[in-house]
Enzyme design. Sequence first.
Site, PDB file in Angstrom:
ATOM      1  CG  ASP A 875      -2.177   0.603   0.962  1.00 25.63           C
ATOM      2  OD1 ASP A 875      -2.497   1.697   0.747  1.00 25.63           O
ATOM      3  OD2 ASP A 875      -3.497   0.032   0.991  1.00 25.63           O
ATOM      4  CG  HIS A 950      -5.080   3.217   0.366  1.00 27.35           C
ATOM      5  ND1 HIS A 950      -4.800   2.661   0.791  1.00 27.35           N
ATOM      6  CD2 HIS A 950      -6.571   3.425   0.380  1.00 27.35           C
ATOM      7  CE1 HIS A 950      -6.157   1.712   0.079  1.00 27.35           C
ATOM      8  NE2 HIS A 950      -7.598   2.570  -0.063  1.00 27.35           N
ATOM      9  CB  SER A1263      -9.406   0.214   0.080  1.00 27.26           C
ATOM     10  OG  SER A1263      -8.919   0.713  -1.533  1.00 27.26           O
TER      11      SER A1263
END
Length: 1480
Positions: A875, A950, A1263
């Site tokens: 990520d 994220h 996600s």
Amino acid sequence: MKKTPKMESSLRLCFVAIAFGFVFIMNGKLSSGTTPHEADPPQASNLAFSPEAAPPDTSAMDDDSDINYEPVPPFVPEFPVFIFYLGERKHDDPNLVTQSHLEILKSVLGSEEAANKSMVYSYHHGFSGFAAKLKPAEAEKLKKHPEVIILLENRKLGLQTTRTWDYLGQFSTPTSSEGLLHETNLGSGAIIGVIDSAGIWSELGVFDDDGYGPIPKQWKGQCVSADQFSPVDCNKKLIGAKYYIDGLNADLESSINSTTEYLSPRDRNGHGTQVSSTVAGSFVSNVTLPGLSSVSIMRGGAPKAHIAMYKACWDVEGGMCSVADVWKALDEAIHDGVDVLSVSIGGSALKSLDVEIDIAIPALHAVNKGIPVVSPAGNGGSRFSSVINVSPWILTVAATTLDRSFPTLITLENNKTLLGQSLYTGPEISFTDLICTADHSNIDQITKGKVIMHFSMGPTPLMTPDVLQKNGGIGLIDVRSPSDSRVECPANFPCIYLDLEVGSELYTYIQTTSSLKIKISPYKTIIGERVASKVAKSSARGPSSFSPAILKPDIAAPGVTLLTPRIPTEEDTSEFAYSGTSMATPVIAGIVALLKISHPNWSPAAIKSALVTTAMKTDPYGERLTVDGGNYKVADAFDYGGGLVNLEKATDPGLVYDMDINDYIHYLCSQALYTDKKVSALTGNVTSKCPSSGLSILDLNVPSITIPDLKRNVTVTRSVTNVGPVKSVYKPVIETPLGFKVVVSPKKLKFNKKRNKVAFKIYIVHLGVRRHDDPELVSESHQRMLESVFESEEAARESIVYNYHHGFSGFAARLTDSQAKQLSERPDVFSVAPNRKVQLQSTRVYDYLGLSPSFPSGILHESNMGSDLVIGFLDSGVWPESPAYNDEGLGPIPKHWKGKCVAGEGFDPAKHCNKKLVGAKYFTDDWDEKNPGNPITEDEFMSPRGLIGHGTMVSSIAASSFVPNASYGGLAPGLMRGGAPKARIAMYKVVWDSVTMGSTTANMVKAFDEAINDGVDVLSISLASVAPFRPIDAITEDLELGSFHAVTKGIPVIAGGSNTGPDAYTVANVAPWLLTVAATNVDRTFYADMTFGNNITIMGQAQHTGKEVSAGLVYIEDYKNDISSVPGKVVLTFVKEDWEMTSALAATTTNNAAGLIVARSGDHQSDIVYSQPFIYVDYEVGAKILRYIRSSSSPTVKISTGKTLVGRPIATQVCGFSSRGPNPISPAILKPDIAAPGVTILGATAEDSPGSFGGYFLGTGTSYATPIVAGLVVLLKALHPDWSPAALKSAIMTTAWKTDPSGEPIFAEGEPRKLADPFDYGAGLVNAERAKDPGLVYDMNLDDYIHYFCATGYNDTAITLITGKPTRCSSPLPSILDLNYPAITIPDLEEEVTVTRTVTNVGPVDSVYRAVVEPPRGVNIVVEPETLVFCSNTKKLEFKVRVSSSHKSNTGFIFGIFTWTDGTRNVTIPLSVRTRVLNP
């Protein structure tokens, strides 16, 4: 007419989003049409929409958004047209009526000359009113005139744009001697008025009057002479032709002139001609349409009926009408003597929020005079609550397809054929080069002489056929979702449409062939039972946003690719096919004309009832109607009303639900729309008033029962009139939905000479299961409840703390124990509970899924919360200071861990890594090479530290330590934790902040390699590609390569299904070794209270983190242009799509609005987080707010700060953004695999990250569903370390919930809304507690994956290279259907197929399982053997599933369930079968 002793009258009931069948059967006999088992399945509420222009870029909204928003102001006339409705005429002489109108105008304008100049129309035939050009201030003065009932500002309406009659059983031959057509002499004597666009082209053969008798005596109309049209153009077929333009011209910047339109009844664009020929066209033989037989006959529904055309719409801006002109056309049509009115126009469902606007009021006058009015449902489908023309006196028509298809064959050089759809009529294109490109920079160089394949989705720009043709291309293959609209194609230029499944197959051939050539054949026409009928994707859906208790649409009829004549143009003179609810409307209007001739004494309501109660729920061949579009769904009442019209049965319905003006007054009064003054004006009777007793709209005598807000129980009343045999006895047959009880009283209806009308009651009880939809309860009713336990109204009012309106029905109040006890005993109170303090779990998802650390046992404790395992993330890096990475209480790092933390910019391993964050690396080596012109931003950290939040979010959702007092600006407050709160975290940073945030495949493969070597136990990947997907051979250079090697080394890889839903074939990460995750909502919502100036408080969805706001309230219809009143006000607007919500927020914020209330489809869950008040409500609530705004001279609203509510009683649904199956690469492999919550999930992030609030964020997307499943896989692997990744996946899939945790159905948000199926949520909603003991697993190893590679076309060399195992595929190749996957998906079932599976016992050694099958509808399933016996020597057993279909036409995927059960454990896999009887 011959009567039959077998007849039935069916009634549609819909409540709390549930529909069920209700049939009255005569004399104990059930006819063969609609049977009880054909009642609708559970209703699915949602929005759909006609695809619109590409939405603006609305990413990353915040206070500092740089929005260049400069709309072009619309033209505003100095003297707009206003319409004044005065009710029923007070004089029979129309001249006296007009004079009274002039006197009213004179009272404001001062002179008769000014009044005459101002007047646009006087409505003096069917009703009383006028349209006039006035200044707004003058109109406001006139509004107060005692004779004015309603003031409307003129507005523009849009048009709602032969096989049909044979398909409906009314065969196209003038010599037929049976049926309604023959009995009514083909409609002879009926006069059908058509109010439409562009008038009529009278010279066409469909308007021939050969064999006609005299014009009916009641006719008083005429044909007017004007631009290229004269009375001699009329005949005994076309007996009337008028036009109306003054209202529209008055509101246009430039008047319509003869250079752009015929200023006469003559047709300009063909719509009016098409509609009138469909409703009553004469017989025309030997119709020529390429692909059809030359012996085809074209005709209308009532081919000998007379036609009167009222041209009220004009060929400007794509077809436009004005309300003033339409009202005048209706007024004159009533006077002229038409028998039926076909009106294929209407406004927007988002704007038609008052019964007074558009056609409703003049239509009521027509209906009151015995003239049925038939209008379209609109072309806003398949959006929830998009239906228009919703008044109960209008017959509202949905559109279906016909049993006709236009397939086009694409032939490859290896003789492989693919089936597309087109209307290409040119010559065959011999083998020609096919290329696929998204690069349009050199289109002139690459397209010449070639066919271009284009994916119309994702980031690729649109490839238009005209541009392609101009640059030398010779054809276009357009790959798109079936729910998308198609582009216009030049004549004789092949535009062939493929869905993603077929398109991906063709794309694979392009990528694996050095120079692929294809052959394109002209389309063929296929007619008959092999072609399935569907509700058209463009057909607008219910429920009515204005009156949800009135079912709309009423009926469905064919409206797609109808054969109609085209008016002569320079381009083409041949007949062709047209589509839209405007084409279905005249089909019904023609049938209504026949019924009216057959039953001249029937009222318009009786005719409507006969059509609705006898309609088919199947097509004429017995196949259930489905909805057209990307996702399979059985049609329901909100798609097609009563069903597909069945004209022969409608002639003899047995019973009818009749209505007259008193019933319509009941409707208007029950909706609080009309005062006594308005009622008396409407009826022309000064004594007419609203009934003194309260009226329920539920008791309106419509042929359906729709209960939008059922709390506990309700009694509904209906009356039926016998129109069948005089002596008849009927009994009810009810198919009751789960969770409800329905009782009908009396149990029999008896009719005789003295008794032809009987009332009955339906008592409906909610048995206490949780409700699905968002009921709204008006606060006054809550207060009335409280008044029963308080001494005064004031005391009751002061006791109320909250009224819960939007999300659910209820209230909070300060009560004594005795008062609470009294209220709990009321029959309309479901429960009373004391308020209490609770510790909210901000990662509510795990409590929702039944995984609470407070439970004394369960998988969390049994696995030690994953303490000995390491979960890896590919990520965007970590923010190591986050408390999510606190290692307090953790033991030593697991011994198998070999990874490390790598130093870099702003990241010190000694300081930032610990026993929680045990690994952190970053990968950038080939970024510049792979991303020229897209450099990593200067703010990004060249280290494992992530500027983008994220990575921190996903890792904290999966494995955060316990963090108390976490919240997002006060929302979701409480304790935050991950799914495996003691698991260790390793971050592999492969995503970088750049113009196009993303990664490179080389970095990803390297990260996989390192993660495998480091010793991660589970990998979570929240990344995905978009269409066109890579072909299968590209596995060697993409995510699938790294994940494949990880899985073969025992490391499960969990990946998101992507966020490109809800279209079909959009799911990503589809390799069978990946565990692919879809996203659902969770039982938590964020809301704000809105208290209006009338002291009504309504709760709306809001993630508002700012302060309370009090401001004025305004309604903005066009937020892009109508912005003058926005500054400092809270704005109400209506939108259709997600991107419009963000666009409206941008527009209002830029113009300094104090807040925004957005009304959208009722099942949408807002995920926009904003500091200013941004409130979401459904259409129904929005309509009520709008009524308040219009009723108040100075409307205001106070909006509270955002609040959190857990356990909200709404349906769990798969989110609209969550990508859907089928698998576009290998449709026989089910994808997605599993679903988990992915909406507004609280997670940690960097404190200064965009959108961060105190280091936390509310994330939405697959996600964030992915790490939830990854955390649960960690727990399972800790319990079962010897299970393979495939066994872990099987355990999760075979034990998943098919309902939410409380037992309620899971819906799928999208258009149309429906019950979720395997292509929405895979096997279902993840259930970790059950997954720990699945009983049996469908295991796979390297040999199974080799089976997959061989079955899908990999060559031996490639397989050997990928797997490291020398491989030679068998001949013939193995079947992909036999891959040992925990699902059975058969994409192309022709006759019969046998599928093989093997299960491994992981439960008690001595176990016996038996097969239980819930087969897909119309599919036969046989399991061999039916029992599996396991013991110490038998741990694996093979079984076979034989599948065959009874369907006679191509179907979409239909779903079922197959279970092995030992009485305790249920090992369940989904069955997905698509019948293909029509193949290339």
